[in-house]
Design a protein around this motif. Sequence first.
Motif, short mmCIF file in Angstrom:
data_model
loop_
_atom_site.label_atom_id
_atom_site.label_comp_id
_atom_site.label_asym_id
_atom_site.label_seq_id
_atom_site.Cartn_x
_atom_site.Cartn_y
_atom_site.Cartn_z
N ILE A 132 0.86 -1.18 0.00
CA ILE A 132 0.00 0.00 0.00
C ILE A 132 0.90 1.23 0.00
N PRO A 133 0.66 2.21 -0.88
CA PRO A 133 1.45 3.43 -0.85
C PRO A 133 1.04 4.33 0.32
N GLU A 134 1.94 5.22 0.69
CA GLU A 134 1.68 6.13 1.81
C GLU A 134 0.53 7.08 1.51
N ARG A 135 0.46 7.55 0.28
CA ARG A 135 -0.58 8.50 -0.13
C ARG A 135 -1.38 7.92 -1.29
N SER A 136 -2.60 8.43 -1.42
CA SER A 136 -3.46 7.97 -2.51
C SER A 136 -3.53 8.96 -3.66
N GLY A 137 -2.99 10.16 -3.47
CA GLY A 137 -3.01 11.18 -4.52
C GLY A 137 -4.01 12.27 -4.30
N MET A 138 -5.07 11.99 -3.53
CA MET A 138 -6.07 13.00 -3.18
C MET A 138 -6.65 12.65 -1.82
N GLU A 139 -7.03 13.67 -1.04
CA GLU A 139 -7.55 13.43 0.30
C GLU A 139 -8.88 12.68 0.28
N THR A 140 -9.59 12.73 -0.83
CA THR A 140 -10.88 12.04 -0.94
C THR A 140 -10.76 10.69 -1.64
N ARG A 141 -9.55 10.32 -2.06
CA ARG A 141 -9.36 9.08 -2.80
C ARG A 141 -8.87 7.97 -1.86
N PRO A 142 -9.47 6.79 -1.90
CA PRO A 142 -9.02 5.69 -1.03
C PRO A 142 -7.58 5.29 -1.35
#
Length: 287
Positions: A159-169
């Motif tokens: 699993i990456p640390e971030r998803s790219g957007m605060e609203t994206r899982p």
Amino acid sequence: MIRFLITLILIPVFASAQSLTPAGKITLKSDFESFGGLSGIEVYPDGNFLAITDKGNFFKGIVVRKDGIIQSATILPPQPILDSKGNPLTGLNTNAEGMAIGTVGEILIAFEGNHRIMLHDSTTVAAQFLPKHPDFRSLQPNSGLEALAINSEGIVVTIPERSGMETRPFPVYVFDGVEWMQSTSIPRKGAYLVTGADFGPEGRLYVLERSFSLLAGFSSRIRRFTFTTDTLSNEETLLENRTGRLDNMEGISVWVDETGQTRLTLVSDDNFNPLLRTVLIEYLAND
């Protein structure tokens, strides 16, 4: 020569819904110049651990527990993580973030920066590369493959640390030994980012998350999911501590001790910053 200094700290950390019981907390210090930046950990059945660092090293720790409570740990000399040619990692290739150990002792390591997963038969042999999912190429430089876990059937999850957007899982990538799939995800809740993961003995996936506030410091959360190869379900929050109670917790190991008790061991990354600490903390699972 083994060099170490251990300080026992008795600071209460609260678990939500009484899902976890604190079982001790220590701060690790060492005279080894390369010690620090611990970002992944796995605890063996004998209670000792193997950890990886942001600068491409393995560290082993010999842990003492008394009446089930962690008391101290001896830090052994570092071993460099080796590349596919058997040489120590260098430059942008060193940023190891997640680690998992398989059923026959194989060691998998996830890296960010140069986003990849490497497989070692032991800590002293050259690496093999796992295939890459196409998405790995577009991960953010300092927010890549942060969490890594392998279950009893040999299924690997990252699993990456971030998803790219605060609203994206958060996307969950699953490797079956042949190819990667991305058919499931973890919902983002609040300001937390993924820092670690492990499978428990019962087969559920435990995910460690961290948030940070410049004024209040770090906060940590542990969520647990029922796992199948293409879904995550039955989400539970096992721990959500008050801001400032824990450090920069990045590694998690879920294991069973000699009494049959399931334990969660967490380690913090001090980022080689003298204002931060390398903390080892344990919890007992109540179910």
